[in-house]
Design a protein around this motif. Structure first.
Motif, mmCIF file in Angstrom:
data_model
loop_
_atom_site.group_PDB
_atom_site.id
_atom_site.type_symbol
_atom_site.label_atom_id
_atom_site.label_comp_id
_atom_site.label_asym_id
_atom_site.label_seq_id
_atom_site.Cartn_x
_atom_site.Cartn_y
_atom_site.Cartn_z
ATOM 1 N N GLY A 189 46.556 50.371 30.634
ATOM 2 C CA GLY A 189 46.478 49.301 29.652
ATOM 3 C C GLY A 189 46.400 48.080 30.078
ATOM 4 O O GLY A 189 45.751 47.705 31.155
ATOM 5 N N PHE A 190 46.934 47.164 29.498
ATOM 6 C CA PHE A 190 46.787 45.493 29.864
ATOM 7 C C PHE A 190 48.016 45.653 30.686
ATOM 8 O O PHE A 190 49.134 44.993 29.958
ATOM 9 N N ALA A 191 48.053 45.401 31.962
ATOM 10 C CA ALA A 191 49.276 45.454 32.755
ATOM 11 C C ALA A 191 49.170 43.841 33.635
ATOM 12 O O ALA A 191 48.432 43.436 33.903
ATOM 13 N N MET A 192 50.202 43.333 33.521
ATOM 14 C CA MET A 192 50.552 42.076 34.340
ATOM 15 C C MET A 192 51.156 42.777 35.948
ATOM 16 O O MET A 192 52.133 43.513 35.815
ATOM 17 N N GLU A 193 50.608 42.584 36.944
ATOM 18 C CA GLU A 193 51.204 43.272 38.150
ATOM 19 C C GLU A 193 51.027 42.247 39.232
ATOM 20 O O GLU A 193 50.247 41.162 39.050
ATOM 21 N N GLY A 194 51.905 42.301 40.368
ATOM 22 C CA GLY A 194 51.803 41.317 41.233
ATOM 23 C C GLY A 194 53.375 41.190 41.850
ATOM 24 O O GLY A 194 54.501 41.874 41.366
ATOM 25 N N GLY A 195 53.757 40.139 42.802
ATOM 26 C CA GLY A 195 55.195 39.688 43.076
ATOM 27 C C GLY A 195 54.750 38.468 44.057
ATOM 28 O O GLY A 195 53.803 37.990 44.095
ATOM 29 N N VAL A 196 55.909 38.617 44.675
ATOM 30 C CA VAL A 196 56.044 37.401 45.867
ATOM 31 C C VAL A 196 55.278 37.690 47.071
ATOM 32 O O VAL A 196 54.725 38.889 47.104
ATOM 33 N N ILE A 197 54.457 36.920 47.512
ATOM 34 C CA ILE A 197 53.525 36.828 48.628
ATOM 35 C C ILE A 197 53.995 36.074 49.707
ATOM 36 O O ILE A 197 54.838 35.462 49.582
ATOM 37 N N ASN A 198 53.429 36.361 50.938
ATOM 38 C CA ASN A 198 53.734 35.643 52.153
ATOM 39 C C ASN A 198 52.496 34.317 52.282
ATOM 40 O O ASN A 198 51.200 34.876 52.383
ATOM 41 N N VAL A 199 53.027 33.241 51.893
ATOM 42 C CA VAL A 199 52.004 32.145 52.030
ATOM 43 C C VAL A 199 51.283 31.965 53.226
ATOM 44 O O VAL A 199 50.250 31.096 53.288
ATOM 45 N N ASP A 200 51.695 32.478 54.577
ATOM 46 C CA ASP A 200 51.025 32.552 55.630
ATOM 47 C C ASP A 200 49.836 33.265 55.902
ATOM 48 O O ASP A 200 48.943 33.146 56.655
ATOM 49 N N THR A 201 49.878 34.400 55.020
ATOM 50 C CA THR A 201 48.359 35.034 55.106
ATOM 51 C C THR A 201 47.565 35.198 53.637
ATOM 52 O O THR A 201 46.749 36.038 53.832
ATOM 53 N N MET A 202 47.909 34.619 52.933
ATOM 54 C CA MET A 202 47.079 34.330 51.588
ATOM 55 C C MET A 202 46.444 33.149 51.227
ATOM 56 O O MET A 202 46.980 32.202 51.700
ATOM 57 N N LYS A 203 45.246 33.070 50.520
ATOM 58 C CA LYS A 203 44.865 31.802 50.304
ATOM 59 C C LYS A 203 43.847 31.870 48.843
ATOM 60 O O LYS A 203 43.788 32.893 48.531
ATOM 61 N N VAL A 204 43.926 30.784 48.200
ATOM 62 C CA VAL A 204 43.116 30.831 46.920
ATOM 63 C C VAL A 204 41.700 30.470 47.431
ATOM 64 O O VAL A 204 41.467 29.312 47.956
ATOM 65 N N ALA A 205 40.597 31.225 46.996
ATOM 66 C CA ALA A 205 39.360 31.056 47.348
ATOM 67 C C ALA A 205 38.875 29.659 46.748
ATOM 68 O O ALA A 205 39.283 29.245 45.693
ATOM 69 N N ALA A 206 37.888 29.133 47.487
ATOM 70 C CA ALA A 206 37.457 27.834 46.929
ATOM 71 C C ALA A 206 36.629 28.033 45.636
ATOM 72 O O ALA A 206 36.457 27.006 44.620
#
Length: 164
Positions: free
Chosen positions: A131-148
């Motif tokens: 269905g329409f699910a909200m998914e996710g959680g806490v991340i490690n900021v050292d290994t993730m980024k927001v694409a430009a």
């Protein structure tokens, strides 16, 4: 021809009018720095769905979404956008539904309940899985980024009992 292209790519779905972040704020939140202990930084991305032919795979969906925290609509996002805000720590319920529509009887809304800790960064995504699910959680900021190429937007209205 343009109408067929519209139907084929997006289904001519309505789009939300985003509240764009200032360039300075967008640059700050792309850095993924941990917030102070009195708040958590929340990133809500336009999500994914299962589909495709001939190979079934997880792919971006093209549905604009109304975003809710604790049953309060805080804003809307379009495909290719991320809504970023700081929220108060504590128990929160996150969910989404199709933009500017009542919940569909065919699509089950699956909320995500989290005990949000201060000083953390959360990545959530409005997916179409069960269905329409909200998914996710806490991340490690050292290994993730927001694409430009992802547009940073802000909530259109978020009460001080939720957002800072």
């Amino acid at each position: 021809m343009a109408a067929l292209l519209c139907l084929g790519l997006t289904g001519c779905l309505p789009r939300a009018a985003p509240v764009l972040a200032t360039p300075e704020y967008a640059q700050t939140v792309r850095a993924l720095a941990k917030p102070p202990a009195d708040r958590a930084r929340l990133y809500i991305f336009s999500g994914n769905e299962w589909g495709g032919y001939p190979i079934y795979h997880f792919r971006p969906h093209y549905i604009s979404a109304d975003i809710f925290i604790d049953d309060v609509k805080i804003g809307s996002i379009n495909p290719g956008e991320v809504m970023v805000m700081d929220i108060l720590p504590g128990n929160h319920v996150f969910k989404w539904q199709e933009f500017d529509r009542k919940p569909s009887p065919l699509g089950t809304i699956t909320p995500l309940q989290l005990n949000v800790q201060g000083g953390t960064v959360l990545f959530l995504s409005n997916n179409i899985t069960k269905g329409f699910a909200m998914e996710g959680g806490v991340i490690n900021v050292d290994t993730m980024k927001v694409a430009a190429d992802v547009k940073v937007v802000r909530p259109s209205s978020c009460p001080p009992t939720i957002c800072l």
